[in-house]
Motif scaffolding. Structure first.
Motif, short mmCIF file in Angstrom:
data_model
loop_
_atom_site.label_atom_id
_atom_site.label_comp_id
_atom_site.label_asym_id
_atom_site.label_seq_id
_atom_site.Cartn_x
_atom_site.Cartn_y
_atom_site.Cartn_z
N THR A 22 110.53 -19.19 15.86
CA THR A 22 111.51 -18.40 16.59
C THR A 22 111.83 -17.21 15.69
O THR A 22 112.24 -17.38 14.54
CB THR A 22 112.79 -19.20 16.89
OG1 THR A 22 112.43 -20.35 17.65
CG2 THR A 22 113.79 -18.35 17.66
N LEU A 23 111.64 -16.01 16.23
CA LEU A 23 111.84 -14.78 15.45
C LEU A 23 113.31 -14.37 15.48
O LEU A 23 114.10 -14.87 16.29
CB LEU A 23 110.97 -13.66 16.03
CG LEU A 23 109.48 -13.99 16.17
CD1 LEU A 23 108.75 -12.84 16.82
CD2 LEU A 23 108.89 -14.32 14.81
N ALA A 24 113.69 -13.43 14.62
CA ALA A 24 115.06 -12.91 14.57
C ALA A 24 115.48 -12.36 15.93
O ALA A 24 116.65 -12.44 16.30
CB ALA A 24 115.18 -11.83 13.50
N SER A 25 114.53 -11.85 16.69
CA SER A 25 114.82 -11.30 18.02
C SER A 25 115.10 -12.39 19.04
O SER A 25 115.54 -12.11 20.14
CB SER A 25 113.61 -10.48 18.50
OG SER A 25 112.48 -11.33 18.67
N GLY A 26 114.83 -13.66 18.66
CA GLY A 26 114.98 -14.77 19.60
C GLY A 26 113.68 -15.12 20.31
O GLY A 26 113.59 -16.16 20.95
N MET A 68 118.59 -2.20 7.00
CA MET A 68 119.49 -3.35 7.08
C MET A 68 119.22 -4.33 5.94
O MET A 68 118.10 -4.78 5.72
CB MET A 68 119.30 -4.05 8.43
CG MET A 68 120.35 -5.08 8.75
SD MET A 68 122.02 -4.42 8.93
CE MET A 68 121.95 -3.68 10.55
N SER A 69 120.29 -4.65 5.20
CA SER A 69 120.19 -5.68 4.15
C SER A 69 119.96 -7.01 4.83
O SER A 69 120.48 -7.24 5.91
CB SER A 69 121.48 -5.74 3.35
OG SER A 69 121.51 -4.79 2.34
N ILE A 70 119.23 -7.83 4.34
CA ILE A 70 118.55 -8.00 3.09
C ILE A 70 117.09 -7.59 3.21
O ILE A 70 116.49 -7.21 2.21
CB ILE A 70 118.67 -9.48 2.66
CG1 ILE A 70 120.04 -9.69 2.03
CG2 ILE A 70 117.59 -9.95 1.76
CD1 ILE A 70 120.34 -11.09 1.62
N GLY A 71 116.54 -7.61 4.39
CA GLY A 71 115.11 -7.35 4.57
C GLY A 71 114.64 -6.02 4.06
O GLY A 71 113.55 -5.91 3.47
N ALA A 72 115.44 -4.96 4.25
CA ALA A 72 115.00 -3.63 3.84
C ALA A 72 115.23 -3.36 2.36
O ALA A 72 114.65 -2.42 1.81
CB ALA A 72 115.70 -2.56 4.67
N ASP A 73 116.05 -4.16 1.70
CA ASP A 73 116.42 -3.87 0.31
C ASP A 73 115.22 -3.78 -0.64
O ASP A 73 115.11 -2.80 -1.40
CB ASP A 73 117.45 -4.87 -0.22
CG ASP A 73 118.77 -4.81 0.54
OD1 ASP A 73 118.98 -3.84 1.30
OD2 ASP A 73 119.57 -5.74 0.37
N GLY A 128 112.74 -4.20 17.47
CA GLY A 128 113.44 -3.08 16.87
C GLY A 128 114.94 -3.28 16.73
O GLY A 128 115.64 -2.39 16.25
N GLY A 129 115.44 -4.44 17.13
CA GLY A 129 116.88 -4.68 17.15
C GLY A 129 117.58 -4.47 15.83
O GLY A 129 118.64 -3.85 15.76
N SER A 130 117.02 -4.98 14.75
CA SER A 130 117.65 -4.86 13.44
C SER A 130 117.74 -3.41 13.00
O SER A 130 118.79 -2.95 12.52
CB SER A 130 116.85 -5.68 12.41
OG SER A 130 117.41 -5.53 11.13
N SER A 131 116.67 -2.67 13.18
CA SER A 131 116.68 -1.26 12.78
C SER A 131 117.58 -0.42 13.68
O SER A 131 118.20 0.53 13.22
CB SER A 131 115.26 -0.68 12.77
OG SER A 131 114.54 -1.20 11.68
N LEU A 132 117.67 -0.78 14.96
CA LEU A 132 118.58 -0.04 15.84
C LEU A 132 120.04 -0.24 15.42
O LEU A 132 120.85 0.69 15.49
CB LEU A 132 118.37 -0.45 17.30
CG LEU A 132 117.06 0.07 17.91
CD1 LEU A 132 116.81 -0.57 19.28
CD2 LEU A 132 117.07 1.59 18.03
#
Length: 185
Positions: A22-26, A68-73, A128-132
């Motif tokens: 299950t991805l972060a997007s659901g 978005m933290s933490i993934g982009a850090d 694209g939800g996290s980046s949006l």
């Protein structure tokens, strides 16, 4: 110029997993790309930093990169470090999911200011939800988002979601680089 084939091999070896996820997007998926296995690897960090800088060289350098933290850090850190190595310094910033509740109580952390031109970075883009969300916080702060750059595009609607908001997505790789076809719409 970064070594694209080396990045593909590293992702295949360290980050690409098959199974039921299950991805972060659901969304449900038969494969998972664990970007941190690449971005926190010393060779992977260098490859990602170099690759994103190569994409940024196609235009005038932005004032900063972040997401978005933490993934982009770790991506931000790789780009910032490699930009110094190349002599084309670019600052970095982090977007908090929630303000820290003390100090400046901001969503945006780093040496940036309103009016800066920035690029949002992400490890894996699905919808694209996290980046949006990061874009919304960055624009509330007063920075101008030029575009989004991902390490890997799963080709499942993220590019279209960004385009609908007026942003362009570029990626170092897509799932096709691993012999995976995106789902039919």
């Amino acid at each position: 110029m970064y070594d694209r084939e080396a990045l593909i091999a590293l992702v295949r070896h360290k980050a690409l997993k098959f199974g039921d996820f299950t991805l972060a997007s659901g969304k449900k998926a038969k494969y998972y790309l664990d970007g941190k296995q690449v971005t926190l690897d010393p060779i992977g960090s260098r490859l990602v930093g170099e690759g994103i800088l190569d994409l940024l060289d196609e235009e005038t350098m932005p004032d900063a990169v972040g997401g978005m933290s933490i993934g982009a850090d770790p991506i931000t850190s790789a780009v910032v470090t490699m930009s110094a190595v190349r002599g084309t310094p670019v600052a970095g910033f982090m977007v908090r999911k929630e303000p820290k509740g003390h100090g400046t109580n901001q969503y945006i952390e780093g040496p940036v200011k309103p009016g800066d031109d920035v690029v949002i970075v992400e490890d894996v883009v699905t919808t694209g939800g996290s980046s949006l969300k990061a874009i919304a916080r960055v624009e509330e702060f007063g920075m101008k988002v030029r575009r989004v750059i991902a390490i890997i595009d799963r080709m499942e609607g993220g590019s279209e979601a960004f385009a609908a908001q007026g942003y362009r997505l570029a990626s170092l790789l897509t799932i096709r680089d691993f012999g995976i076809e995106p789902p039919k719409s």
